[in-house]
Every structure is written in structure tokens, then in C-alpha cells.
Design a protein around this motif. Structure first.
Motif, PDB file in Angstrom:
ATOM      1  N   UNK A  96       2.377  13.177  -5.718  1.00 54.83           N
ATOM      2  CA  UNK A  96       2.305  12.142  -6.760  1.00 54.83           C
ATOM      3  C   UNK A  96       1.941  10.790  -6.152  1.00 54.83           C
ATOM      4  N   UNK A  97       2.587  10.436  -5.053  1.00 48.66           N
ATOM      5  CA  UNK A  97       2.285   9.167  -4.383  1.00 48.66           C
ATOM      6  C   UNK A  97       0.830   9.118  -3.932  1.00 48.66           C
ATOM      7  N   UNK A  98       0.361  10.198  -3.319  1.00 51.38           N
ATOM      8  CA  UNK A  98      -0.995  10.213  -2.776  1.00 51.38           C
ATOM      9  C   UNK A  98      -2.043  10.314  -3.877  1.00 51.38           C
ATOM     10  N   UNK A  99      -1.732  10.994  -4.971  1.00 52.88           N
ATOM     11  CA  UNK A  99      -2.641  11.043  -6.115  1.00 52.88           C
ATOM     12  C   UNK A  99      -2.740   9.670  -6.764  1.00 52.88           C
TER      13      UNK A  99
ATOM     14  N   UNK B 246       0.835  -1.193   0.000  1.00 56.02           N
ATOM     15  CA  UNK B 246       0.000   0.000   0.000  1.00 56.02           C
ATOM     16  C   UNK B 246       0.868   1.240   0.000  1.00 56.02           C
ATOM     17  N   UNK B 247       0.344   2.301  -0.576  1.00 57.89           N
ATOM     18  CA  UNK B 247       1.000   3.601  -0.591  1.00 57.89           C
ATOM     19  C   UNK B 247       0.006   4.666  -0.173  1.00 57.89           C
ATOM     20  N   UNK B 248       0.489   5.877  -0.012  1.00 61.31           N
ATOM     21  CA  UNK B 248      -0.372   7.023   0.238  1.00 61.31           C
ATOM     22  C   UNK B 248      -1.290   6.843   1.429  1.00 61.31           C
TER      23      UNK B 248
ATOM     24  N   UNK C 242      -3.847   4.991   6.418  1.00 65.24           N
ATOM     25  CA  UNK C 242      -5.119   4.674   7.057  1.00 65.24           C
ATOM     26  C   UNK C 242      -5.144   3.230   7.568  1.00 65.24           C
ATOM     27  N   UNK C 243      -4.757   2.291   6.731  1.00 67.33           N
ATOM     28  CA  UNK C 243      -4.830   0.878   7.096  1.00 67.33           C
ATOM     29  C   UNK C 243      -3.789   0.466   8.128  1.00 67.33           C
ATOM     30  N   UNK C 244      -2.613   1.069   8.088  1.00 68.29           N
ATOM     31  CA  UNK C 244      -1.527   0.690   9.001  1.00 68.29           C
ATOM     32  C   UNK C 244      -1.382   1.678  10.155  1.00 68.29           C
TER      33      UNK C 244
ATOM     34  N   UNK D 198      -6.561   4.777  -7.481  1.00 65.39           N
ATOM     35  CA  UNK D 198      -6.902   3.357  -7.430  1.00 65.39           C
ATOM     36  C   UNK D 198      -8.376   3.153  -7.070  1.00 65.39           C
ATOM     37  N   UNK D 199      -9.007   4.184  -6.497  1.00 65.68           N
ATOM     38  CA  UNK D 199     -10.392   4.097  -6.028  1.00 65.68           C
ATOM     39  C   UNK D 199     -11.369   4.837  -6.936  1.00 65.68           C
TER      40      UNK D 199
END
Length: 124
Positions: free
Chosen positions: A79-82, A53-55, A60-62, A87-88
């Protein structure tokens, strides 16, 4: 880099006062106040494909970054968060407003990428 007027958008926190909010700010140009429930709606069911997972999915998950118990403000790589957010893009959200929140976040990260500035995030 200021444009003279800061856009301060709290539309997606109105009515949730007193509940956790995420504040995203783009330099001295734009600030978004977002109810944390919209983050659950976007990032709450990530892919479990083993690719990592990124961003905000990772955060949120970790429970990292601003979602950590001791989380404070953080500078985000737009860029990473975009890329993570996109993905969603085809996800069916539970809340009607989440699609609008998604678009606002995408626009903010896109502006940050285009202008070469980072995004500041804070959970309040």
C-alpha cells in the motif's frame, strides 16, 4: 497461495544485462526484473514540498532499503509503495518503456494489496 505457474517477466531488463536491476516478487505468483534506469526515470525528480517521502521515493532519494550501500532484499508494504508510485502517474517519462514499467509495478502492488501479501524487493 501459488497458482501453479510463476510469471517471471524480464522484458524490462533485457538488453541491460550486467547493469543493476531491481527484482520485485509477489509471493510465488509474479516476478519482475527491472533495469535500475527506469527507477531513475520514475523516482529521480520527486516533489520537494516538505511533506516527506515514502516508498521507493524515500528509498531511492535517501539511499535506504534496497538502495543502501549494504542493501539486501526487503519486504515492502504494498500500500505504501503503491501510493508513492501513483504520485508519478502523470509524469512525462524520458524513456518510452517507463510507462509500461510503471503499469507493471502498479499492477503488482495492486495485486499485493488485494491479496494481502507483501512484495519482496532486491537490487542485484
Amino acid at each position: 497461495m501459488g497458482i501453479g505457474k510463476i510469471i517471471d517477466n524480464d522484458t524490462f531488463y533485457e538488453g541491460y544485462e550486467g547493469e543493476p536491476q531491481i527484482v520485485l516478487s509477489l509471493a510465488d505468483m509474479e516476478v519482475l526484473h527491472i533495469w535500475e534506469g527506469y527507477f531513475e526515470d520514475i523516482y529521480g525528480a520527486p516533489a520537494l514540498d516538505g511533506k516527506g517521502w515514502n516508498g521507493f521515493t524515500r528509498d531511492y532519494q535517501q539511499m535506504e532499503g534496497i538502495f543502501a550501500d549494504d542493501g539486501t532484499a526487503a519486504e515492502l508494504d504494498p500500500k505504501e509503495y503503491l501510493d508513492d508510485l501513483m504520485l508519478y502517474k502523470d509524469k512525462a517519462f524520458d524513456y518510452e518503456e517507463t510507462a509500461q514499467v510503471f503499469d507493471l509495478m502498479a499492477n503488482l502492488f495492486e495485486k499485493a494489496v488485494e491479496t494481502g501479501v507483501s512484495v519482496k524487493a532486491e537490487k542485484m
